[in-house]
Enzyme design. Sequence first.
Site, PDB file in Angstrom:
ATOM      1  N   GLY A   1       0.802  -1.206   0.000  1.00 43.08           N
ATOM      2  CA  GLY A   1       0.000   0.000   0.000  1.00 43.08           C
ATOM      3  C   GLY A   1       0.839   1.261   0.000  1.00 43.08           C
ATOM      4  O   GLY A   1       0.435   2.300  -0.514  1.00 43.08           O
TER       5      GLY A   1
ATOM      6  N   GLY B   1       3.683   1.747  -1.514  1.00 45.82           N
ATOM      7  CA  GLY B   1       4.443   1.975  -2.734  1.00 45.82           C
ATOM      8  C   GLY B   1       5.193   0.720  -3.110  1.00 45.82           C
ATOM      9  O   GLY B   1       4.719  -0.380  -2.869  1.00 45.82           O
ATOM     10  N   LYS B   2       6.381   0.919  -3.690  1.00 52.49           N
ATOM     11  CA  LYS B   2       7.092  -0.251  -4.188  1.00 52.49           C
ATOM     12  C   LYS B   2       8.512  -0.319  -3.650  1.00 52.49           C
ATOM     13  O   LYS B   2       9.073   0.689  -3.249  1.00 52.49           O
ATOM     14  CB  LYS B   2       7.159  -0.207  -5.716  1.00 52.49           C
TER      15      LYS B   2
ATOM     16  N   ASP C   1       4.699 -18.782  13.219  1.00 51.53           N
ATOM     17  CA  ASP C   1       4.348 -18.581  11.820  1.00 51.53           C
ATOM     18  C   ASP C   1       5.636 -18.770  11.029  1.00 51.53           C
ATOM     19  O   ASP C   1       6.535 -17.952  11.084  1.00 51.53           O
ATOM     20  CB  ASP C   1       3.815 -17.161  11.638  1.00 51.53           C
TER      21      ASP C   1
END
Length: 901
Positions: A635, A637-638, A749
């Site tokens: 969300g 950006g990259k 996890d």
Amino acid sequence: MEIIGLMFILVFSAGIRTITSFTDPQDVAVMQSLKNQWDHVPPSWKSSNDPCAAWEGVGCNSSRVTSLGLSTMGLVGKLNGDIGGLSELRSLDLSYNKGLTGSLSPSLGDLKKLSILILAGCGFSGTIPSELGGLTQLSFLALNSNNFSGEIPPSLGRLSNVYWLDLADNQLTGSIPVSSRLGDSGLDQLWKAKHFHFNKNQLSGTIPPEIFNENMILIHVLFDGNLLEGNIPESIGLVHTLEVLRLDRNSLSGEVPDLSNLTNLNELNLAHNNLSGPVPDLSTMAILNYVDLSNNSFNVSEPPKWFSSLQDLTTLIMEYSTLEGSLPSHLFGLPNLEIVRLRNNNLGSSLNMSDNISQKLVLVDLQNNQISTITLGPGYKNQLILIGNPACASTLANSKYCQVQQPTMQSYSTSLANCGGRTCPADQKLSPQSCECAYPYEGTMYFRGPSFGDVSNADRFHSLELSLWTGLELTPGSVALENAIFNNDGYLQVQVALFPSDGKYFNRTDIQRIGFDLSNQTYKPPMGFGPYLFIAAPYAFPGGGSKISTGIIVGIAVGCVFLFVVLVALGIYAIKQKKRAERAIELSKPFASWVPSGKDSGGAPQLKGARWFSYDELKKCTNHFSESNEIGSGGYGKVYRGLLPDGQVVAIKRAQQGSTQGGLEFKTEIELLSRVHHKNLVGLVGFCFEQGEQMLIYEFMPNGTLRESLSGRSGIYLDWKRRLRIALGSARGLAYLHELANPPIIHRDVKSTNILLDEKLIAKVADFGLSKLVSDSAKGHVSTQVKGTLAIMDPPIRGTSLIGFGKFLDLAMACVEESAADRPTMSDIVKEIETILQNDGINTNSTSASSSATEFANSKATPPKHPYDDAPAIVTKKDVSDSDAFDYSGGYTVPAKVEPK
Ligand SMILES: *[C@@H]1O[C@H](CO)[C@@H](O)[C@H](O)[C@H]1NC(C)=O
Ligand SMILES: *[C@@H]1O[C@H](CO)[C@@H](O)[C@H](O)[C@H]1NC(C)=O
Ligand SMILES: *[C@@H]1O[C@H](CO)[C@@H](O)[C@H](O)[C@H]1NC(C)=O
Ligand SMILES: *[C@@H]1O[C@H](CO)[C@@H](O)[C@H](O)[C@H]1NC(C)=O
Ligand SMILES: *[C@@H]1O[C@H](CO)[C@@H](O)[C@H](O)[C@H]1NC(C)=O
Ligand SMILES: *[C@@H]1O[C@H](CO)[C@@H](O)[C@H](O)[C@H]1NC(C)=O
Ligand SMILES: *[C@@H]1O[C@H](CO)[C@@H](O)[C@H](O)[C@H]1NC(C)=O
Ligand SMILES: *[C@@H]1O[C@H](CO)[C@@H](O)[C@H](O)[C@H]1NC(C)=O
């Protein structure tokens, strides 16, 4: 028009990027990575972000990717290690993509559930990774027709379920690995294997006797076309199941061992070696069809008895050999005989073909023998070649048998006579079914052990056509065969063209399906054709480049005009945006003053070891922020991979429009990050704040540690739907909490440094689920209140020695205090965790910390997600609500003392 359509799709899809995906996020990340890595992926991959829902060639079960069938897609690129993340993958078929090159990643060995792996007919090179030996579920392994080099890894002997092992047609060297007393594995352990296809490589050394044993059920042993030497091991006689044995085109020597127990053999090819001793006795091989013993050094001998006793013999080849005496006339009467090639022997002196000649016999080649008299009855009208025999110098001098004649044996091609001589454009072909021009799916079929030698027999090839269109679910008659010949490798090869049932093209789904049916051997040819290999030619999908029709040209023209208009509009928009951005920078005053000095003066940020980067610098080192450098997105950006001029690889996190912060916030953030040094956190290398861009440059962690390290920043975050996740500041805390996982209310996890608390616990702390880790009041973000009715613990928790756990939860709760000022600092958290651990007697010195971190990394059952995808947004605070990401919760109170590195 297609271009316009494509543009709309692109524009549209950009808008729907964040819609929840049906596919498991880890698999989405891997698939995105493959997409970025490859050119010419199916267009459907670009129009959706959800591989399971819409990507052609991707098969799923319960939102996990279980199969990839991308045969003949024209893919170009490499197969990088990310594919190892598809932990539920069962079947991988990338056959016939010549543009897939480079070496195979060892992480293919992580695909523990894989049962089918087909990379046939690609352009891969390098060695076969020994990790493939770990794929114990594998039943089908086809790496043939690539450019692999190096040795066959002995670890392939651990593929205990493999029945098809095809390594043919590569550049493999070294010897054939067998297991040793030292415990190394070897191919002799493959008791379920039916196919050993190692032909056409450069394997050397002797054929180890251990490779064959009576436990094996091999039916096809193809070792032809290598550099093998030494004797043929006697142990081969133990593999009673053998149907095709090809050892031809090697440097084998010595006597042929007793093969009399190989009574299931259909083809025996020992040609082009240096075998000696007596001509082998094949009389027990009652169903032998095809024999080739040419070019060896056998003892001089009369034609052996079996020449006239093997009733199923179709093809007898023994050229350049040492036969002398007369051929038995019974030979030509064998009921199935088609081909006899015995040139360059010393056969003499008379040849009797007067009566009782097989109806199927089409060729007798006896060139360069010593035949002086011949008795030929009316029963034989096909080809007989006697050039180079004494008879041609005398009695038969003028007969056709002594002419240098063209071969009269016509090779089969499907007739197009019904189409009345229609022609097609060069890139298309005439469908024998519709007599229309179309783009067929073409390729070559190689039959590596056919039971026959006659390539002119139309019935046989009609049966192949029939079986192809029925087996591949095509329209009857939509198969054209062409130019069936035996090539220099002794394989029967046929050009195959398969036509679409209507229209000019196959769609991608059809091509993937047909390609797989041929590469997985799902399609079975008629009896007698034996093991086959198909190599497809690239398929010209519509719009796929060079094949351009007028309709497409018109479409392109219209598209170009449209594109031009759009580009102009974009240009104008970009200029406006730039002006806006410049103004925005102007306005962020407190920050603007220190760019780009980086010196500790005035408003400049106080950086420890991090430096300022210019926008252009980063643009250059990320190849213009190209898609191929993209290693993650979210969300905020990259994230891009970049290579700095000094050789350092960095991860560049680039905030997107709308996710950027005010200058002061950004400055504070950088200052904080640059001071935090901890072994489990990636270091900040620098930042960029220019041209409306905000970027943070981190050390690059190749193996997913950035994600883990980022998620290692303390905090709690919520997976609303089901679980509460607590991310710890260090792997130490993780290891500790893992100890507490009894009773199993706490789960590790395995994909990240997270602890999952069981739903049982959540039942009591459900209110907690409403707390979002949003920023403090400064920016006036919507801030959900933290309202926990916590620590009402379930009895099972209370019952255990969870002294530290209570403290831990306290700490966790403190991390989600509504106001940042009330939350502990990073260093407080680290200290607190260490205190908790110490109280429980756990060694927290740095050695154990790093070793537990390593253990954790090594013990992962599944590899992490694509390292940078879904990386927690520590810069931005807006996207907490729409992603799993947790926010940095320490606020901007820069700690005076930070954990030393
Ligand atoms: C999907 O997975 C479930 C369980 O993992 C299995 O039982 C089922 O057979 C699978 N379905 C297919 C079509 O493979
Ligand atoms: C295959 O690999 C060899 C080196 O191992 C190289 O010389 C050759 O050019 C490669 N062939 C193709 C077709 O890539
Ligand atoms: C062939 O098989 C028979 C019976 O299994 C066995 O007795 C004989 O020794 C075998 N011959 C060879 C040469 O292996
Ligand atoms: C073939 O084997 C014989 C011995 O049987 C040997 O004299 C000869 O040199 C070998 N030829 C080749 C080409 O290796
Ligand atoms: C055939 O070859 C074997 C060994 O290669 C040799 O011992 C034997 O004498 C040879 N027989 C004849 C008739 O030449
Ligand atoms: C077979 O042997 C002959 C002579 O011994 C040689 O001229 C010919 O090239 C050989 N053929 C092959 C395919 O090795
Ligand atoms: C591909 O073509 C086949 C007919 O050849 C058709 O049944 C199928 O629906 C098509 N698939 C797609 C995705 O268009
Ligand atoms: C692949 O081939 C094997 C053997 O021919 C067959 O059992 C299997 O069903 C095939 N797989 C698929 C998905 O068709």
